[in-house]
Design a protein around this motif. Structure first.
Motif, mmCIF file in Angstrom:
data_model
loop_
_atom_site.group_PDB
_atom_site.id
_atom_site.type_symbol
_atom_site.label_atom_id
_atom_site.label_comp_id
_atom_site.label_asym_id
_atom_site.label_seq_id
_atom_site.Cartn_x
_atom_site.Cartn_y
_atom_site.Cartn_z
ATOM 1 N N LEU A 78 34.133 75.141 26.674
ATOM 2 C CA LEU A 78 33.378 75.992 27.598
ATOM 3 C C LEU A 78 34.272 76.847 28.494
ATOM 4 O O LEU A 78 33.780 77.741 29.188
ATOM 5 N N HIS A 79 35.558 76.588 28.495
ATOM 6 C CA HIS A 79 36.460 77.231 29.448
ATOM 7 C C HIS A 79 36.400 78.752 29.391
ATOM 8 O O HIS A 79 36.236 79.424 30.417
ATOM 9 N N THR A 80 36.546 79.323 28.195
ATOM 10 C CA THR A 80 36.633 80.773 28.074
ATOM 11 C C THR A 80 35.383 81.465 28.611
ATOM 12 O O THR A 80 35.468 82.422 29.388
ATOM 13 N N GLU A 81 34.239 80.997 28.192
ATOM 14 C CA GLU A 81 32.982 81.604 28.643
ATOM 15 C C GLU A 81 32.846 81.519 30.159
ATOM 16 O O GLU A 81 32.445 82.488 30.816
ATOM 17 N N GLN A 82 33.190 80.386 30.720
ATOM 18 C CA GLN A 82 33.054 80.213 32.167
ATOM 19 C C GLN A 82 34.080 81.034 32.931
ATOM 20 O O GLN A 82 33.789 81.542 34.023
ATOM 21 N N ILE A 83 35.280 81.193 32.380
ATOM 22 C CA ILE A 83 36.285 82.064 33.002
ATOM 23 C C ILE A 83 35.760 83.492 33.076
ATOM 24 O O ILE A 83 35.832 84.156 34.121
ATOM 25 N N GLU A 84 35.240 83.988 31.959
ATOM 26 C CA GLU A 84 34.711 85.354 31.905
ATOM 27 C C GLU A 84 33.583 85.553 32.922
ATOM 28 O O GLU A 84 33.568 86.544 33.663
ATOM 29 N N LYS A 85 32.657 84.624 32.946
ATOM 30 C CA LYS A 85 31.505 84.749 33.849
ATOM 31 C C LYS A 85 31.934 84.737 35.307
ATOM 32 O O LYS A 85 31.441 85.528 36.130
ATOM 33 N N ALA A 86 32.844 83.848 35.647
ATOM 34 C CA ALA A 86 33.283 83.729 37.038
ATOM 35 C C ALA A 86 34.004 84.991 37.500
ATOM 36 O O ALA A 86 33.783 85.479 38.618
#
Length: 340
Positions: A78-86
């Motif tokens: 989930l890291h990449t998606e959450q990095i982008e969103k944040a």
């Protein structure tokens, strides 16, 4: 801004520790929000740390105006998606390793960071913040061991934790990605060079369960670096004596060893078993100070408008190299590592 207001996602072992550190041990940060899918665990933790905002949905936490930055300690996938969103929501981001579980994911994260140069992004390679590793790095950079020619690292988890390793195996990405990423990062850091090729071996010597994922319970690899230096990495999941992290840097004029005898402290126990020293139980105990220091650095970068030394590029390179290690392990062939 006197303190960075942080929202943290994930209350697994490391996420739980990050939350406690931010709330109690980081003077320039405040734990303002917590997020986890387990509502009961979330409530208990928030009450114990007196956190005002609780979320079971990451997107909802990002809408909270009180949150300046996020700490991501969720599952690796989930890291990449959450990095982008944040970043899109204007938050500063600290993410635990790995940056992603595929190179494609890492490239997306790299693009997201590049699109938001006004935001601080930092990856959790905590060993760079361990006092012993920092001390060794200063000596290497000062030329005290001459030219570094070999980096050797052992990362061993205790056999008594094998059930958790097996349960996580389907999502870990393999031992090189799950365990050896810190050693790969340290090799690049100490040798100041990129690996050219890798040959990996290993197997399921005690636990056949890992074979179904193309993985082993003990694996190793030999690397050649662009500057001619050598690298040897060993990642094992069956250490009988405890959590064992050992690093050696061999130079033309000297040798540095870090943690060659794993120990909890400097106490020696003399009893019916002889003379012995106890080992650390796990990574949380061994690197407890490093985890505090890295979040302190993250908050300090935000407050003083500077960028951390650990970058998104470091995260992408480590995943690329770990992937090459896994490819060599699976094929039994020497693999050339993509550069760039």
């Amino acid at each position: 801004m006197n303190k960075v207001r942080i929202g943290s996602i994930g209350l697994g072992r490391l996420g739980d520790r990050h939350a406690e550190n931010i709330a109690e041990k980081i003077p320039n940060a405040e734990l303002i929000a917590l997020c986890d899918v387990d509502a009961d665990k979330l409530k208990r933790k928030a009450e114990s740390l007196r956190v005002p905002h609780l979320f079971t949905d990451f997107d909802e936490m990002l809408e909270c105006d009180d949150v300046d930055a996020v700490v991501i300690a969720s599952p690796s996938g989930l890291h990449t998606e959450q990095i982008e969103k944040a970043l899109e929501k204007g938050k500063h981001v600290f993410s635990e390793k790995p940056l992603g579980i595929t190179v494609e994911q890492c490239k997306k994260a790299e693009e997201a960071v590049a699109h938001h140069p006004d935001r601080v992004f930092m990856l959790g390679f905590m060993r760079r913040f361990d006092p012993s590793y920092q001390y060794a790095k200063q000596k290497v950079d000062a030329g005290e061991i001459g030219k570094p020619i070999l980096f050797r690292a052992y990362s061993q988890d205790p056999e008594k934790q094998i059930a958790g390793s097996i349960a996580f195996a389907a999502h870990s990405g393999g031992a090189f990605l799950d365990m050896a990423v810190h050693d790969i990062d340290l090799a690049r850091w100490f040798l100041k060079s990129e690996p050219e090729n890798v040959y990996a071996v290993g197997g399921c010597y005690a636990h056949e369960e890992f074979a179904r994922y193309g993985d082993g319970d003990n694996v190793s690899c030999l690397m050649k670096f662009q500057n001619g230096a050598m690298g040897f990495l060993f990642a094992g999941r069956t250490a009988p004596h405890g959590y064992h992290i050992e690093t050696e840097i061999v130079g033309t004029k000297g040798v540095l060893r870090i943690g060659s005898v794993p120990q909890k402290n400097i106490v020696e126990i003399l009893d019916s078993h002889g003379v012995r020293r106890e080992c650390c139980e796990d990574f949380l105990e061994r690197f407890q100070n490093a985890y505090i220091s890295e979040i302190n650095e993250f908050a300090d970068c935000i407050l003083h408008n500077r960028k951390p030394e650990v970058t998104v590029y470091d995260g992408r390179r480590v995943v690329e190299i770990a992937g090459s290690c896994k490819q060599s392990f699976e094929t039994g062939k020497l693999v050339e590592i993509q550069q760039g």
